[in-house]
Design an enzyme around this catalytic site. Structure first.
Site, mmCIF file in Angstrom:
data_model
loop_
_atom_site.group_PDB
_atom_site.id
_atom_site.type_symbol
_atom_site.label_atom_id
_atom_site.label_comp_id
_atom_site.label_asym_id
_atom_site.label_seq_id
_atom_site.Cartn_x
_atom_site.Cartn_y
_atom_site.Cartn_z
ATOM 1 N N GLY A 1 0.834 -1.191 0.000
ATOM 2 C CA GLY A 1 0.000 0.000 0.000
ATOM 3 C C GLY A 1 0.867 1.239 0.000
ATOM 4 O O GLY A 1 2.011 1.205 0.477
ATOM 5 N N GLN B 1 3.109 9.937 1.182
ATOM 6 C CA GLN B 1 4.375 9.194 1.271
ATOM 7 C C GLN B 1 5.304 9.502 0.095
ATOM 8 O O GLN B 1 6.491 9.191 0.158
ATOM 9 C CB GLN B 1 4.116 7.680 1.325
ATOM 10 C CG GLN B 1 3.445 7.238 2.612
ATOM 11 C CD GLN B 1 3.265 5.735 2.631
ATOM 12 O OE1 GLN B 1 2.293 5.224 2.109
ATOM 13 N NE2 GLN B 1 4.218 5.025 3.215
ATOM 14 N N CYS C 1 5.478 -0.221 7.375
ATOM 15 C CA CYS C 1 5.188 0.932 6.523
ATOM 16 C C CYS C 1 6.446 1.280 5.733
ATOM 17 O O CYS C 1 7.540 1.278 6.294
ATOM 18 C CB CYS C 1 4.782 2.114 7.411
ATOM 19 S SG CYS C 1 4.418 3.623 6.496
ATOM 20 N N LEU C 2 6.268 1.582 4.452
ATOM 21 C CA LEU C 2 7.421 1.937 3.622
ATOM 22 C C LEU C 2 8.096 3.219 4.112
ATOM 23 O O LEU C 2 9.252 3.454 3.808
ATOM 24 C CB LEU C 2 6.983 2.100 2.158
ATOM 25 C CG LEU C 2 6.491 0.824 1.466
ATOM 26 C CD1 LEU C 2 5.970 1.142 0.071
ATOM 27 C CD2 LEU C 2 7.593 -0.228 1.411
ATOM 28 N N HIS D 1 -4.702 1.580 7.495
ATOM 29 C CA HIS D 1 -3.329 2.098 7.519
ATOM 30 C C HIS D 1 -3.146 3.219 6.487
ATOM 31 O O HIS D 1 -2.623 4.293 6.802
ATOM 32 C CB HIS D 1 -2.356 0.935 7.245
ATOM 33 C CG HIS D 1 -0.919 1.335 7.185
ATOM 34 N ND1 HIS D 1 0.017 0.891 8.095
ATOM 35 C CD2 HIS D 1 -0.243 2.139 6.334
ATOM 36 C CE1 HIS D 1 1.201 1.421 7.799
ATOM 37 N NE2 HIS D 1 1.068 2.172 6.724
ATOM 38 N N GLU D 2 -3.595 2.953 5.255
ATOM 39 C CA GLU D 2 -3.373 3.933 4.186
ATOM 40 C C GLU D 2 -4.242 5.174 4.376
ATOM 41 O O GLU D 2 -3.786 6.288 4.124
ATOM 42 C CB GLU D 2 -3.621 3.305 2.810
ATOM 43 C CG GLU D 2 -2.725 2.108 2.488
ATOM 44 C CD GLU D 2 -1.231 2.367 2.675
ATOM 45 O OE1 GLU D 2 -0.791 3.525 2.540
ATOM 46 O OE2 GLU D 2 -0.505 1.407 2.992
ATOM 47 N N HIS E 1 -2.773 7.662 6.721
ATOM 48 C CA HIS E 1 -1.742 8.524 6.129
ATOM 49 C C HIS E 1 -2.330 9.843 5.629
ATOM 50 O O HIS E 1 -1.666 10.877 5.674
ATOM 51 C CB HIS E 1 -1.076 7.825 4.941
ATOM 52 C CG HIS E 1 0.066 6.916 5.308
ATOM 53 N ND1 HIS E 1 1.205 7.376 5.926
ATOM 54 C CD2 HIS E 1 0.256 5.588 5.120
ATOM 55 C CE1 HIS E 1 2.053 6.349 6.097
ATOM 56 N NE2 HIS E 1 1.500 5.256 5.633
HETATM 57 ZN ZN ZN Z 1 2.326 3.392 5.676
#
Ligand code: ZN
Length: 150
Positions: free
Chosen positions: A46, A51, A89-90, A131-132, A135
């Site tokens: 995701g 991000q 998370c990236l 989660h997304e 953000h």
């Molecule tokens: Zn994330």
């Protein structure tokens, strides 16, 4: 398509509230494509626009390989149950934490053709939705984690 740079925790762009997309322009479509390429190159499931430094309410998710879910202006409209499990998370490389999330989540969003749709997901997909979408409001899973491992 182009691979974009992923912002890391500590970058203030990750803490801002994103603005809705008012019109789906060619630039938005390119951004969706670039976000998918960036997510795949980073081996993530995701990615949210902040991000990659873009403060717009846009998310891509791929928990099932080959099935990319694009969400523009997504909102969670229903949740049920509960699950607790590991999350990464990236933007927080090399770490994992345990986060409590709903087991089932329904979102309403706009697709790339400007059509509003609803989608329900359970387990990993429900977790990815939460989660997304977090953000987009400047929240990271580390804020919610009950336990962090290095
Ligand atoms: Zn994330």
């Amino acid at each position: 398509m182009a691979k974009l740079q992923i912002r890391k925790i500590g970058d203030e762009v990750l803490r801002k509230v994103c603005r809705p997309v008012e019109e789906i322009t060619p630039r938005i479509l390119t951004l969706l494509d670039d976000m998918t390429e960036t997510m795949r190159a980073a081996d993530g499931c995701g990615l949210a626009a902040p991000q990659v430094g873009i403060l717009r309410r846009i998310v891509v998710i791929e928990v099932e390989q080959g099935k990319v879910i694009e969400l523009i202006n997504p909102k969670i409209i229903a949740t049920a149950g509960e699950q607790e499990g590991p999350e990464g998370c990236l933007s927080v490389p090399g770490r994992q934490g345990v986060v409590k999330r709903p087991r089932h989540v329904t979102v309403r969003a706009t697709n790339r053709h400007g059509e509003v749709f609803e989608m329900s997901g359970s387990d990993l997909l429900a977790r990815a939705f939460c989660h997304e979408l977090d953000h987009l409001d400047g929240k990271l899973y580390v804020d919610r984690a009950t336990y962090m491992e290095d």
